[in-house]
Design a protein around this motif. Structure first.
Motif, short mmCIF file in Angstrom:
data_model
loop_
_atom_site.label_atom_id
_atom_site.label_comp_id
_atom_site.label_asym_id
_atom_site.label_seq_id
_atom_site.Cartn_x
_atom_site.Cartn_y
_atom_site.Cartn_z
N THR A 121 0.83 -1.21 0.00
CA THR A 121 0.00 0.00 0.00
C THR A 121 0.86 1.26 0.00
O THR A 121 0.60 2.22 -0.73
CB THR A 121 -0.93 -0.01 1.23
OG1 THR A 121 -1.66 -1.24 1.25
CG2 THR A 121 -1.89 1.17 1.20
N ARG A 122 1.93 1.25 0.81
CA ARG A 122 2.82 2.42 0.86
C ARG A 122 3.58 2.57 -0.46
O ARG A 122 3.76 3.69 -0.96
CB ARG A 122 3.76 2.31 2.06
CG ARG A 122 3.07 2.81 3.34
CD ARG A 122 3.19 1.87 4.52
NE ARG A 122 2.15 2.11 5.51
CZ ARG A 122 0.90 1.62 5.40
NH1 ARG A 122 0.53 0.90 4.37
NH2 ARG A 122 0.01 1.90 6.35
N ASN A 123 4.00 1.46 -1.04
CA ASN A 123 4.60 1.55 -2.37
C ASN A 123 3.59 2.11 -3.37
O ASN A 123 3.97 2.82 -4.31
CB ASN A 123 5.07 0.18 -2.85
CG ASN A 123 6.26 -0.32 -2.07
OD1 ASN A 123 6.93 0.44 -1.39
ND2 ASN A 123 6.53 -1.61 -2.17
N GLY A 124 2.32 1.79 -3.15
CA GLY A 124 1.27 2.29 -4.03
C GLY A 124 1.16 3.81 -3.96
O GLY A 124 0.92 4.48 -4.97
N LEU A 125 1.34 4.36 -2.76
CA LEU A 125 1.35 5.83 -2.61
C LEU A 125 2.49 6.42 -3.44
O LEU A 125 2.32 7.42 -4.13
CB LEU A 125 1.56 6.20 -1.14
CG LEU A 125 0.33 6.39 -0.26
CD1 LEU A 125 0.77 6.65 1.17
CD2 LEU A 125 -0.54 7.53 -0.76
N GLU A 126 3.65 5.78 -3.35
CA GLU A 126 4.80 6.30 -4.10
C GLU A 126 4.61 6.11 -5.60
O GLU A 126 5.05 6.94 -6.40
CB GLU A 126 6.09 5.65 -3.61
CG GLU A 126 6.43 6.13 -2.20
CD GLU A 126 7.66 5.50 -1.61
OE1 GLU A 126 8.30 6.13 -0.75
OE2 GLU A 126 7.99 4.35 -1.98
N ASP A 127 3.94 5.04 -5.97
CA ASP A 127 3.66 4.83 -7.39
C ASP A 127 2.67 5.87 -7.91
O ASP A 127 2.80 6.33 -9.05
CB ASP A 127 3.11 3.42 -7.61
CG ASP A 127 2.84 3.16 -9.08
OD1 ASP A 127 3.82 3.02 -9.83
OD2 ASP A 127 1.66 3.12 -9.49
N ALA A 128 1.72 6.24 -7.07
CA ALA A 128 0.77 7.29 -7.49
C ALA A 128 1.53 8.57 -7.82
O ALA A 128 1.22 9.27 -8.79
CB ALA A 128 -0.25 7.55 -6.39
N SER A 129 2.55 8.84 -7.05
CA SER A 129 3.36 10.04 -7.29
C SER A 129 4.21 9.87 -8.54
O SER A 129 4.23 10.74 -9.42
CB SER A 129 4.26 10.30 -6.07
OG SER A 129 5.16 11.35 -6.33
N ALA A 130 4.91 8.75 -8.64
CA ALA A 130 5.86 8.57 -9.75
C ALA A 130 5.15 8.32 -11.07
O ALA A 130 5.53 8.88 -12.11
CB ALA A 130 6.80 7.40 -9.42
N ALA A 131 4.12 7.48 -11.06
CA ALA A 131 3.50 7.08 -12.33
C ALA A 131 2.35 7.99 -12.72
O ALA A 131 2.06 8.14 -13.90
CB ALA A 131 3.00 5.64 -12.23
N SER A 132 1.68 8.61 -11.74
CA SER A 132 0.50 9.41 -12.06
C SER A 132 0.64 10.87 -11.68
O SER A 132 -0.29 11.64 -11.87
CB SER A 132 -0.73 8.86 -11.33
OG SER A 132 -1.09 7.63 -11.84
N ASP A 133 1.78 11.22 -11.10
CA ASP A 133 1.99 12.60 -10.70
C ASP A 133 0.93 13.05 -9.68
O ASP A 133 0.57 14.22 -9.62
CB ASP A 133 1.96 13.52 -11.92
CG ASP A 133 3.06 14.56 -11.87
OD1 ASP A 133 3.94 14.45 -10.99
OD2 ASP A 133 3.04 15.49 -12.68
N LEU A 134 0.45 12.09 -8.93
CA LEU A 134 -0.52 12.37 -7.87
C LEU A 134 0.27 12.47 -6.57
O LEU A 134 0.74 11.46 -6.04
CB LEU A 134 -1.55 11.23 -7.83
CG LEU A 134 -2.58 11.20 -6.73
CD1 LEU A 134 -3.41 12.49 -6.72
CD2 LEU A 134 -3.50 9.99 -6.93
N LYS A 135 0.44 13.70 -6.09
CA LYS A 135 1.35 13.93 -4.98
C LYS A 135 0.64 13.79 -3.64
O LYS A 135 -0.55 14.09 -3.51
CB LYS A 135 1.96 15.33 -5.08
CG LYS A 135 2.72 15.57 -6.39
CD LYS A 135 3.88 14.60 -6.54
CE LYS A 135 4.56 14.73 -7.89
NZ LYS A 135 5.57 13.68 -8.12
N THR A 136 1.37 13.39 -2.63
CA THR A 136 0.78 13.20 -1.30
C THR A 136 1.51 14.07 -0.29
O THR A 136 2.75 14.06 -0.24
CB THR A 136 0.90 11.74 -0.84
OG1 THR A 136 0.69 10.90 -1.95
CG2 THR A 136 -0.10 11.44 0.24
N ILE A 137 0.75 14.80 0.47
CA ILE A 137 1.31 15.62 1.55
C ILE A 137 0.78 15.06 2.86
O ILE A 137 -0.42 14.86 3.02
CB ILE A 137 0.89 17.10 1.39
CG1 ILE A 137 1.44 17.66 0.08
CG2 ILE A 137 1.34 17.92 2.59
CD1 ILE A 137 0.95 19.07 -0.23
N CYS A 138 1.69 14.81 3.77
CA CYS A 138 1.29 14.27 5.07
C CYS A 138 1.35 15.40 6.09
O CYS A 138 2.39 16.04 6.25
CB CYS A 138 2.24 13.14 5.46
SG CYS A 138 1.71 12.29 6.94
#
Lengths: 560, 560
Positions: A121-138
């Motif tokens: 799941t955490r790798n999925g967050l990073e993939d969202a950023s890398a592959a989809s340019d969907l950034k996450t701010i915590c």
């Protein structure tokens, strides 16, 4: 059964991975234009198993299943979202990490599978950023401890409130005698690149690090006074959104519920079936029964019914179901049925629409599902038989296996066409493994020219003998030998130590380079699994069992 | 004590690592011009512990200690040797691998330490090839099973006799439910680059692979008919020798016995002392008491007494002694005493003679000893105090630690000069870690410019506050805080779970890239250590315990 030692809540006997926002008990997903907010507000009473309460935003597998679902939904249902804010709905605590009583009472198998899924799941967050340019701010307003901080580490930007008490910490070692095993140690050294001695101090300091020091040590990206928090969060969200290439005007598709029917021996889905018998699970994937749609718009109109997406979601669900609910399974056998040309047609359709957000998301989902297959601790086998359709994307399933058997010619009295592999562009880079290489590059480490040789045979049927000559399958067998050879192999496999096979396959599948992601599953996870066996952690007098009892753990002081 | 569950043979109570060819019981070393032959001819009765016999050239730690010694001796005592032939003195068997009864009856700690040392020995063979151009040819005339084949895998060239029965195999998984854990799986995939599915077949086939198939699968480099074996071996040795850059006319030096006196609390060596108390081992390294010799010839004349060589050998012995014989030790504390300028003078001397074979061997030995430190599962601490000499090569010891403390200024009533670190060229590449990076590059992963910044401060004393500002030490403390801070840290460390620390340190020490070598210690070893805990291998009904009993193992069939 999901976990022999523990009773599931609500009368359930299996872990179910499908959910949707209307059923979330622990997360609130709100979407406001370019920004989605994922609010973690764990329901203490909403545990997956009996025997513990999810206090202080601590989590179990059930909480993480919702998180994984939410990230996927944002990617598919809300393509205009560019930034996810990860926040806590609880006062003074962001997240207390994995629930300790859950861990203390879990079987070893559940601990390992729980960590694997949360890692994915955490790798999925990073993939969202890398592959989809969907950034996450915590946004950490309170304490982020253990798995709570590990979740933060998977985001693109960590904000910590500077209020004299909010802190990040990895107290697993001092408190529980285990590791921050959900990527924590690897992300501290390899992603945040915290100096190793400061990382040592951090990981042995129960109360963690707060304020300016947390920035200086690279543990968070910024500290913000409480009074300026909302304004700064808004500003950061705008900045990240402005840099994202996500489509501004796209309309999402609805991830409709999966169509699955449990059967006596397994389950039927719309694109595949699972049959479990004699410690073997056979997944038969069915090729498309209609050609691809005429246009990207038509693909969007098909939405979750679009064959590649439907199959990816169903396959993901099937693999997870086997992993967590069929622990006794020794091997997963992949078969396929359908027209290879139709499968290739869908690959071509996605290729020709690769600039379209939905095509990109579907490819990225396939990449993640195939990685999930790579990381599944069952022997993986492909049986490539007449009438099968291991072409393009589906051929990756064969390349993900530990061994593949391909039947030469046809079977007597059977009119199905001889088995043929078909390679397409996707087999040469679209679906990297966690070691960063394509499955074919991982396969042909010795001689990259073998990859080129295979590539020249792309887009045409490769029969069994040619596939064996190209090194694409392990064995090509004729009808006379097939049944015996396959049976003997599967019986032999089921006779081996399941643990030995887990270790063997974890090594042989990942030749070549390591990446941060592969280090998490190899170096970190393997050590954590070792520790999850050690009496100092899990024994009667170990730290995990004694936590909260008022009794100190009693350690064997020998170093191993 | 070396191993609580087992009695050592010959009345010994500790594992001793020093030996010499006159004392070998298992190997015969003969040197004939450019070619040395290492004949493995294990004495069945020469086991290190009671309770097993070393049949069929199987080995225990004692056998491997001799092998490690022999390789070092060839490097230092016989610099003209260009090729090592590794052969068996037994008919029809090359080597049966690690002794199974030894493994079955060992404590977990001994299994892990045994594998670590044997791994280091095999890495040493590869280092002899890479760093000294000393090539190894393995001649397999018979069966090379398990650890026997793993030994072959560490050589440059594997020759297998084609006699219809000689074979290579990795039968650990099918026979014993454990992994080929001495580098086997990693070298199969990453060095020999055997295709992953063929590797799967190979590692699950008890009898292994022989003849032409062994070459086709890349398991060996050539098969040779028995009638042509001697001639072909001679020819290969000549070919490899002709390509080697080892000096033709160099005269070796004698690796004289170490000067070590056991004391009540540890041991005194000529260049260092070890004191063990309260689960802490303090190694105080002493700088040279004389300037370096005037010339390379003078260095050769000093031979094993040459300070850098003497210290490297003594330090290696001390670390191994602590690893195997002081299992209860929580931390190793490095201190030093001496003149930093003198240490720097020796580094400069070796730099200016780096083309000399002996200088090169000494540097390569230091590299291996420092790697041994990195891989030691104890908390590593440097206490950098007035009068210390952590300069150049010795500064690497400080950079190898998990944490370093440096005292600001002097101590009240003490006339020793304030502590100073001195960096020299060797700190920037001469001693790579197993991840391929220098310790400073590993330290400053976040910002390589920090390495450059440190480099500009080379060759001059760096005081405590400057060292802290440069990020070279963890904490700079003044005299007032020192005792309490250090004491609290060491007490805290000793209070943590030893297993948790082992896993934590194995992760934090090795940020950045992985190499084949680091993969062996991370991915492979960590998984093997996990399996060494699993009931399916080591339980009463497990394969390792039941081997040879006539009873089949009884496996828990759940996959984890």
């Amino acid at each position: 059964m999901a976990d022999a030692e523990r009773k599931m809540t609500g009368g359930r006997t299996r872990v179910e991975f499908e959910t949707d926002p209307s059923r979330y008990r622990h997360w609130k997903l709100t979407v406001d234009g370019e920004v989605a907010t994922l609010l973690m507000d764990v329901d203490e009473k909403g545990s997956l198993f009996e025997g513990y309460e999810l206090k202080l935003n601590s989590y179990d597998l059930g909480v993480d299943i919702e998180l994984a679902d939410a990230i996927d939904r944002i990617r598919f249902e809300h393509p205009q979202v560019r930034v996810i804010l990860l926040r806590s709905g609880k006062p003074r605590v962001f997240c207390a990490g994995a629930n300790i009583r859950m861990l203390a009472g879990s079987t070893h198998a559940h601990k390992v599978n729980f960590c694997k899924f949360t890692n994915e799941t955490r790798n999925g967050l990073e993939d969202a950023s890398a592959a989809s340019d969907l950034k996450t701010i915590c946004v950490i307003n309170g304490t982020a401890a253990g798995g709570g901080y590990e979740l933060a580490l998977a985001t693109d930007h960590i904000m910590l409130v500077d209020d004299g008490s909010s802190a990040v910490s990895l107290p697993e070692l001092p408190l529980l005698a285990v590791l921050p095993g959900t990527g924590g140690l690897t992300r501290v050294t390899d992603k945040r690149k915290v100096r190793r001695d400061l990382a040592d101090v951090f990981c042995t300091t129960e109360e963690g690090v707060k304020g300016k020091r947390a920035v200086e040590w690279r543990l968070v990206d910024e500290v913000v006074p409480g009074s300026k928090l909302d304004a700064t969060v808004t500003q950061r969200a705008q900045e990240f959104a402005a840099r994202s290439r996500r489509p501004a005007d796209a309309k999402g598709i609805k991830l409709a519920p999966l169509k699955r029917t449990r059967t006596a021996s397994g389950a039927d889905y719309s694109t595949l079936s699972v049959a479990v018998a004699a410690r073997l699970a056979t997944i038969t994937v069915r090729g498309p029964d209609a050609p691809p749609p005429a246009s990207a718009d038509a693909m969007v109109a098909q939405g979750a019914q679009f064959w590649p997406l439907r199959l990816a979601r169903e396959l993901d669900n099937a693999i997870l179901d086997l992993r967590l609910n069929e622990l006794d399974t020794a091997a997963i056998i992949f078969k396929s049925a359908g027209d290879p040309e139709q499968v290739v047609a869908y690959d071509r359709f996605l290729d020709s629409n690769q600039a379209h957000w939905l095509a990109r998301e579907i490819r990225a989902l396939w990449k993640r599902v195939l990685k999930r297959v790579d990381l599944t601790s069952r022997t993986l086998v492909a049986l490539i038989e007449p009438g099968s359709c291991f072409a393009g994307t589906l051929a990756e399933l064969a390349f993900a296996t530990d061994r593949s058997y391909m039947l030469i010619g046809t079977r007597e009295g059977d009119n199905k066409p001889p088995a043929a592999l078909v390679l397409t562009d996707v087999n040469f880079g679209a679906y990297p493994m966690s070691n960063s290489l394509s499955r074919l590059a991982s396969r042909f480490l010795a001689n990259p020219a073998d990859v080129d040789r295979a590539e020249t045979e792309s887009n045409k049927p490769i029969d069994a003998e040619q596939a064996a000559a190209l090194g694409l399958v392990t064995f090509a067998l004729d009808d006379i030998d097939w049944d015996d050879e396959v049976r003997v192999f599967l019986e032999e496999r089921a006779s081996f130590s399941p643990d030995g096979l887990t270790g063997l396959e974890a090594n042989l599948r990942f030749g070549g380079p390591e990446t941060m992601e592969s280090k998490i599953f190899a170096r970190l996870t393997a050590w954590q699994n070792w520790i999850f066996q050690r009496p100092n952690a899990v024994g009667e007098e170990g730290a995990l069992r004694r936590y909260g009892s008022g009794q100190k753990p009693n350690y064997d002081t020998k170093r191993v």
